[in-house]
Every structure is written in structure tokens, then in C-alpha cells.
Scaffold this motif. Structure first.
Motif, PDB file in Angstrom:
ATOM      1  N   LEU A 131       0.981  -1.231  -0.183  1.00 19.53           N
ATOM      2  CA  LEU A 131       0.178   0.101  -0.093  1.00 19.53           C
ATOM      3  C   LEU A 131       0.749   1.426  -0.125  1.00 19.53           C
ATOM      4  O   LEU A 131       0.320   2.441  -0.020  1.00 19.53           O
ATOM      5  CB  LEU A 131      -1.035  -0.018   1.187  1.00 19.53           C
ATOM      6  N   ASN A 132       2.158   0.934   0.235  1.00 22.47           N
ATOM      7  CA  ASN A 132       3.127   2.320   0.135  1.00 22.47           C
ATOM      8  C   ASN A 132       3.319   2.678  -1.377  1.00 22.47           C
ATOM      9  O   ASN A 132       3.481   3.757  -1.607  1.00 22.47           O
ATOM     10  CB  ASN A 132       4.313   2.077   0.823  1.00 22.47           C
ATOM     11  N   GLU A 133       3.016   1.608  -2.225  1.00 24.03           N
ATOM     12  CA  GLU A 133       3.372   1.938  -3.713  1.00 24.03           C
ATOM     13  C   GLU A 133       2.239   2.208  -4.514  1.00 24.03           C
ATOM     14  O   GLU A 133       2.235   3.093  -5.394  1.00 24.03           O
ATOM     15  CB  GLU A 133       4.182   0.581  -4.248  1.00 24.03           C
ATOM     16  N   ASN A 134       0.956   1.391  -4.440  1.00 21.28           N
ATOM     17  CA  ASN A 134      -0.308   1.777  -4.898  1.00 21.28           C
ATOM     18  C   ASN A 134      -1.250   1.392  -4.096  1.00 21.28           C
ATOM     19  O   ASN A 134      -1.101   0.454  -3.148  1.00 21.28           O
ATOM     20  CB  ASN A 134      -0.462   0.581  -6.154  1.00 21.28           C
ATOM     21  N   LYS A 135      -2.532   1.788  -4.332  1.00 23.44           N
ATOM     22  CA  LYS A 135      -3.642   1.543  -3.731  1.00 23.44           C
ATOM     23  C   LYS A 135      -4.351   0.343  -4.285  1.00 23.44           C
ATOM     24  O   LYS A 135      -3.986   0.200  -5.640  1.00 23.44           O
ATOM     25  CB  LYS A 135      -4.516   2.641  -3.677  1.00 23.44           C
ATOM     26  N   CYS A 136      -5.113  -0.360  -3.549  1.00 22.63           N
ATOM     27  CA  CYS A 136      -5.797  -1.483  -4.325  1.00 22.63           C
ATOM     28  C   CYS A 136      -7.423  -1.224  -4.200  1.00 22.63           C
ATOM     29  O   CYS A 136      -7.795  -0.407  -3.498  1.00 22.63           O
ATOM     30  CB  CYS A 136      -5.412  -2.907  -3.682  1.00 22.63           C
ATOM     31  N   ASP A 137      -8.055  -2.006  -4.927  1.00 22.03           N
ATOM     32  CA  ASP A 137      -9.491  -1.893  -5.082  1.00 22.03           C
ATOM     33  C   ASP A 137     -10.281  -2.879  -4.200  1.00 22.03           C
ATOM     34  O   ASP A 137     -11.506  -3.121  -4.516  1.00 22.03           O
ATOM     35  CB  ASP A 137      -9.961  -1.935  -6.555  1.00 22.03           C
ATOM     36  N   CYS A 138      -9.638  -3.300  -3.302  1.00 26.42           N
ATOM     37  CA  CYS A 138     -10.324  -4.678  -2.464  1.00 26.42           C
ATOM     38  C   CYS A 138     -11.181  -4.005  -1.358  1.00 26.42           C
ATOM     39  O   CYS A 138     -11.129  -2.879  -1.010  1.00 26.42           O
ATOM     40  CB  CYS A 138      -9.127  -5.411  -1.498  1.00 26.42           C
ATOM     41  N   GLU A 139     -12.161  -4.578  -1.121  1.00 24.10           N
ATOM     42  CA  GLU A 139     -13.338  -4.090  -0.512  1.00 24.10           C
ATOM     43  C   GLU A 139     -12.926  -4.699   1.014  1.00 24.10           C
ATOM     44  O   GLU A 139     -12.687  -5.661   1.346  1.00 24.10           O
ATOM     45  CB  GLU A 139     -14.620  -5.129  -0.634  1.00 24.10           C
ATOM     46  N   ARG A 140     -12.649  -3.598   1.811  1.00 30.68           N
ATOM     47  CA  ARG A 140     -11.992  -3.789   3.069  1.00 30.68           C
ATOM     48  C   ARG A 140     -13.148  -4.190   4.264  1.00 30.68           C
ATOM     49  O   ARG A 140     -12.916  -4.524   5.280  1.00 30.68           O
ATOM     50  CB  ARG A 140     -11.412  -2.586   3.628  1.00 30.68           C
ATOM     51  N   GLU A 141     -14.378  -3.480   3.823  1.00 29.98           N
ATOM     52  CA  GLU A 141     -15.369  -3.979   5.092  1.00 29.98           C
ATOM     53  C   GLU A 141     -15.911  -5.251   4.968  1.00 29.98           C
ATOM     54  O   GLU A 141     -16.662  -5.611   4.148  1.00 29.98           O
ATOM     55  CB  GLU A 141     -16.572  -2.645   4.866  1.00 29.98           C
ATOM     56  N   MET A 142     -15.455  -6.182   5.609  1.00 29.88           N
ATOM     57  CA  MET A 142     -15.994  -7.648   5.741  1.00 29.88           C
ATOM     58  C   MET A 142     -17.055  -7.347   6.688  1.00 29.88           C
ATOM     59  O   MET A 142     -16.666  -7.263   8.002  1.00 29.88           O
ATOM     60  CB  MET A 142     -14.699  -8.492   6.049  1.00 29.88           C
TER      61      MET A 142
END
Length: 161
Positions: A131-142
Motif C-alpha cells: 500500500l506504500n506503492e499503490n492503492k488496491c480496489d479490495c473491499e475492506r469492509e468485511m
């Protein structure tokens, strides 16, 4: 690093060592701690009746892995060395190996959690993206499916008013 103490025969005699020393890489909890550059050693040795007392400083750079993002980074370290070697435990005064003692002092001064920077964002727990290099599109709210019905609880209460 081998050290010759045979010239310190009289109690009270002393010796000062100022040199660059190469310390071999070592492991801590199956993590390899590399020493890419020589360390600066400033050591003062005093012969007492029963032992040799070592005091001084060891300064250098370690190559560690960040605990959050797992990337390698260089960590500067400065260690105060205070050791005592008892004469009855030494086999040969002409060849004392200080490498183990210096490595122990480095280990005792390592940070509990090694971080490449204080604001390291680490890895995504879902896809593993740094996450220091790029953001991801993962859904974090489980949401636990057993508690999913409570998600809209307050919305329904507001609508009924």
C-alpha cells in the motif's frame, strides 16, 4: 573479529581499539539480519584481577525487513558495549573472538518492530499489494453474515420516526 589480549598481563593495564570491523550476517527468528557495511568500533579494554572489561561503542548500518510491508531497508544503529570476560573462562588470550559478543549487543538493541518508516501502510490483507506503492480496489469492509441484518438497524429506526 579476533583480538589479542596477551599484552595486557598486568591488572590495571588497558588498551583502546578504534577500527572498522566487518560483522557477518546473522539470524533472529528466521529473519536474516545483514550487515552490508563495516561497523565503527571504539572499544576500551581494562585488565582487572579476574576479568577483562570492555566498554565502548559500535555504530553501523543493518539491512532489515520491514514488519509491515516486508521490504528491505537500511537501519542505522549505535550500540553501547559493556561486557566482562572472566579470565578463567578464556582458553587463549592471544585469540579472543569478539564477533559473538558484538552480534549479541546488536540483537539487544534492535527495535521490537522494525519499520521502514513510521507511516508505513503495510500490505493489503486481501490481495497482498504494498500500500506504500499503490492503492488496491479490495473491499475492506468485511461484515460477518450473522450480523449483516444489524447493518441497517439504525436506518430503519430513523425511518419509523
Amino acid at each position: 573479529m579476533n583480538l589479542d589480549l596477551s599484552n595486557l598481563k598486568e591488572p590495571g593495564s588497558s588498551k583502546r581499539i578504534q577500527e572498522k570491523v566487518q560483522i557477518p550476517a546473522f539470524e533472529l527468528h528466521s529473519q536474516k539480519i545483514e550487515t552490508p557495511y563495516p561497523f565503527d568500533l571504539d572499544l576500551y579494554i581494562i585488565n582487572t584481577d579476574d576479568s577483562f572489561v570492555f566498554t565502548g561503542q559500535l555504530a553501523g548500518v543493518l539491512s532489515l525487513n520491514c514488519s509491515r510491508c516486508l521490504e528491505k531497508f537500511e537501519h542505522e544503529i549505535q550500540v553501547e558495549v559493556e561486557e566482562e570476560l572472566f579470565k578463567n573462562e578464556l582458553e587463549n588470550l592471544e585469540r579472543i573472538n569478539l564477533t559473538g559478543i558484538l552480534q549479541e549487543n546488536i540483537l539487544l538493541n534492535l527495535p521490537i518492530k522494525s519499520l521502514c518508516s513510521n507511516d508505513c501502510k503495510g500490505l493489503c490483507t486481501i490481495c497482498g499489494q504494498n500500500l506504500n506503492e499503490n492503492k488496491c480496489d479490495c473491499e475492506r469492509e468485511m461484515i460477518d453474515p450473522r450480523l449483516a441484518i444489524l447493518k441497517d438497524f439504525y436506518k430503519k429506526a430513523d425511518q419509523e420516526r
